[in-house]
Design a protein around this motif. Structure first.
Motif, PDB file in Angstrom:
ATOM      1  N   ALA A 204       0.824  -1.189   0.013  1.00 57.74           N
ATOM      2  CA  ALA A 204       0.096   0.057   0.128  1.00 57.74           C
ATOM      3  C   ALA A 204       0.995   1.337  -0.069  1.00 57.74           C
ATOM      4  O   ALA A 204       1.970   1.242   0.472  1.00 57.74           O
ATOM      5  CB  ALA A 204      -0.925   0.154   1.189  1.00 57.74           C
TER       6      ALA A 204
ATOM      7  N   ASN B 217      -2.240   6.140 -11.096  1.00 60.52           N
ATOM      8  CA  ASN B 217      -2.775   4.981 -12.157  1.00 60.52           C
ATOM      9  C   ASN B 217      -1.532   3.888 -12.284  1.00 60.52           C
ATOM     10  O   ASN B 217      -1.961   2.823 -12.344  1.00 60.52           O
ATOM     11  CB  ASN B 217      -2.790   5.714 -13.530  1.00 60.52           C
ATOM     12  CG  ASN B 217      -4.161   6.350 -13.604  1.00 60.52           C
ATOM     13  OD1 ASN B 217      -5.052   6.186 -12.837  1.00 60.52           O
ATOM     14  ND2 ASN B 217      -4.518   7.403 -14.723  1.00 60.52           N
TER      15      ASN B 217
ATOM     16  N   ASP C  88      -2.173   1.743  -9.109  1.00 64.27           N
ATOM     17  CA  ASP C  88      -3.449   0.852  -9.321  1.00 64.27           C
ATOM     18  C   ASP C  88      -3.109  -0.073 -10.466  1.00 64.27           C
ATOM     19  O   ASP C  88      -3.596  -1.146 -10.056  1.00 64.27           O
ATOM     20  CB  ASP C  88      -4.462   2.030  -9.832  1.00 64.27           C
ATOM     21  CG  ASP C  88      -5.631   1.361  -9.942  1.00 64.27           C
ATOM     22  OD1 ASP C  88      -6.390   0.806  -8.818  1.00 64.27           O
ATOM     23  OD2 ASP C  88      -6.613   1.377 -11.197  1.00 64.27           O
TER      24      ASP C  88
ATOM     25  N   THR D 152      -2.337  -0.964  -3.405  1.00 58.06           N
ATOM     26  CA  THR D 152      -3.651  -0.459  -2.767  1.00 58.06           C
ATOM     27  C   THR D 152      -3.168   1.167  -2.426  1.00 58.06           C
ATOM     28  O   THR D 152      -2.161   1.596  -1.859  1.00 58.06           O
ATOM     29  CB  THR D 152      -3.970  -0.944  -1.265  1.00 58.06           C
ATOM     30  OG1 THR D 152      -4.550  -2.354  -1.605  1.00 58.06           O
ATOM     31  CG2 THR D 152      -5.254  -0.460  -0.820  1.00 58.06           C
TER      32      THR D 152
ATOM     33  N   PRO E 188      -7.640   6.900  -9.236  1.00 59.24           N
ATOM     34  CA  PRO E 188      -8.111   5.565  -8.999  1.00 59.24           C
ATOM     35  C   PRO E 188      -8.476   5.421  -7.522  1.00 59.24           C
ATOM     36  O   PRO E 188      -7.850   6.015  -6.798  1.00 59.24           O
ATOM     37  CB  PRO E 188      -6.947   4.904  -9.583  1.00 59.24           C
ATOM     38  CG  PRO E 188      -5.763   5.813  -9.274  1.00 59.24           C
ATOM     39  CD  PRO E 188      -6.167   7.096  -9.439  1.00 59.24           C
ATOM     40  N   GLN E 189      -9.245   4.333  -7.312  1.00 62.24           N
ATOM     41  CA  GLN E 189      -9.386   3.897  -5.895  1.00 62.24           C
ATOM     42  C   GLN E 189     -10.113   4.863  -5.124  1.00 62.24           C
ATOM     43  O   GLN E 189      -9.631   5.060  -3.727  1.00 62.24           O
ATOM     44  CB  GLN E 189      -8.250   3.088  -5.517  1.00 62.24           C
ATOM     45  CG  GLN E 189      -7.437   2.015  -6.203  1.00 62.24           C
ATOM     46  CD  GLN E 189      -6.264   1.277  -5.543  1.00 62.24           C
ATOM     47  OE1 GLN E 189      -6.244   1.400  -4.310  1.00 62.24           O
ATOM     48  NE2 GLN E 189      -5.225   1.002  -6.232  1.00 62.24           N
TER      49      GLN E 189
ATOM     50  N   ASP F 280     -13.017   6.042  -3.039  1.00 67.51           N
ATOM     51  CA  ASP F 280     -14.118   5.246  -2.340  1.00 67.51           C
ATOM     52  C   ASP F 280     -14.189   5.666  -0.949  1.00 67.51           C
ATOM     53  O   ASP F 280     -13.157   6.211  -0.180  1.00 67.51           O
ATOM     54  CB  ASP F 280     -14.319   3.996  -2.801  1.00 67.51           C
ATOM     55  CG  ASP F 280     -13.005   2.872  -2.268  1.00 67.51           C
ATOM     56  OD1 ASP F 280     -12.687   3.160  -1.332  1.00 67.51           O
ATOM     57  OD2 ASP F 280     -12.812   1.866  -3.176  1.00 67.51           O
TER      58      ASP F 280
ATOM     59  N   THR G 120     -13.802   3.642   1.481  1.00 67.10           N
ATOM     60  CA  THR G 120     -12.612   2.747   2.216  1.00 67.10           C
ATOM     61  C   THR G 120     -11.491   3.471   2.060  1.00 67.10           C
ATOM     62  O   THR G 120     -10.362   3.698   3.050  1.00 67.10           O
ATOM     63  CB  THR G 120     -12.401   1.458   1.841  1.00 67.10           C
ATOM     64  OG1 THR G 120     -13.866   0.835   2.163  1.00 67.10           O
ATOM     65  CG2 THR G 120     -11.454   0.686   2.617  1.00 67.10           C
ATOM     66  N   HIS G 121     -10.844   3.758   0.965  1.00 61.63           N
ATOM     67  CA  HIS G 121      -9.425   4.360   0.600  1.00 61.63           C
ATOM     68  C   HIS G 121      -9.353   5.857   0.750  1.00 61.63           C
ATOM     69  O   HIS G 121      -8.072   6.476   0.580  1.00 61.63           O
ATOM     70  CB  HIS G 121      -9.217   4.053  -0.875  1.00 61.63           C
ATOM     71  CG  HIS G 121      -9.104   2.450  -1.265  1.00 61.63           C
ATOM     72  ND1 HIS G 121     -10.167   1.860  -1.608  1.00 61.63           N
ATOM     73  CD2 HIS G 121      -8.000   1.569  -0.848  1.00 61.63           C
ATOM     74  CE1 HIS G 121     -10.000   0.339  -1.525  1.00 61.63           C
ATOM     75  NE2 HIS G 121      -8.508   0.418  -0.997  1.00 61.63           N
TER      76      HIS G 121
END
Length: 258
Positions: free
Chosen positions: A82, A134, A137, A142, A167-168, A170, A172-173
């Motif tokens: 991550a 990108n 990702d 993560t 990207p990613q 949301d 959670t991120h």
């Protein structure tokens, strides 16, 4: 005193008083127009307009990409990897808000206009940000966007990041203000191998810098020097920071020109 003088004297005295009053009004006008936030103009020009800041930002992302490539190669189990990045002045450029506030003679370091900007503003991407994210990702790394933007505006921040095609993005991120960054970092590290951090403030990297005075920050930077350019990637931000009220050091020699 002749007759002409007697006639002109009252007019002359009146004119002198009027001119004196006008001078006072003009001085008051100057004082009223004094705008302390205009002191931020040079830093904001550099942060928003200079080609040098773009070069530094692209350089930081080039270094981040090279380091990420190395770390992916050294860690074949990419599912556990991550990265953690700050948002403001690291991924997104908020200088339009700061310039607007300065031009309205409003001190943006009071942060009382920030919530409106989070909801309604349109920040730009820092050059190089999307390509780097990108790349992470596409390689299965993560991404955690860890920012001290306000939790109450999280929906707006998610919309902003999605509109910038990152990207990613949301629930959670994207992890916003609430727990300290140190706590949010520790939560990530419980589930992932945190291999890279990006930020424009030292507190983005370690809780040791949080609330530390400038002398202590300098000491800790020297102690942590192995991290910088390795797993901590620092971005330039001349607009604001814990150094904003620091005293300047001047050459003691008298001013001479040639």
């Amino acid at each position: 005193m002749n007759k002409t003088t007697k006639i002109l004297l009252p007019w002359m005295l009146s004119s002198i008083v009027t001119l004196g009053m006008a001078s006072t009004v003009q001085a008051d006008d100057v004082d009223d127009k004094t705008c302390p936030p205009e002191a931020y103009a040079m830093a904001l020009r550099y942060q928003q307009q200079s080609a040098e800041i773009e070069a530094l930002q692209r350089q930081s992302y080039a270094l981040a990409t090279a380091k990420l490539q190395q770390k992916i190669a050294a860690n074949p189990d990419v599912d556990d990897l991550a990265i953690m990045t700050d948002l403001d002045e690291t991924v997104i450029d908020n200088s339009a808000l700061l310039v607007r506030d300065m031009q309205a003679c409003h001190d943006f370091t009071g942060w009382d206009t920030w919530k409106v900007w989070e909801r309604e503003g349109h920040p730009r991407l820092i050059p190089g940000a999307r390509a780097f994210l990108n790349y992470a990702d596409a390689n299965g790394v993560t991404i955690f966007y860890v920012s001290d933007r306000y939790q109450e505006n999280k929906a707006s921040t998610l919309d902003t990041l999605a509109a910038l095609r990152l990207p990613q993005v949301d629930e959670t991120h994207v992890r916003l203000l609430g727990p300290s960054k140190g706590e949010r970092r520790a939560a990530i590290e419980r589930d992932y191998d945190l291999i890279l951090q990006l930020g424009d403030s030292l507190a983005d990297f370690s809780s040791d810098f949080h609330h530390a005075d400038l002398k202590d920050q300098h000491r800790r930077v020297a102690e942590d020097s192995a991290h910088f350019g390795e797993d901590w990637i620092m971005f330039p931000n001349a607009s604001y920071g814990s150094w904003s009220d620091a005293d300047l050091e001047a050459w003691a020699a008298p001013l001479k020109t040639q």
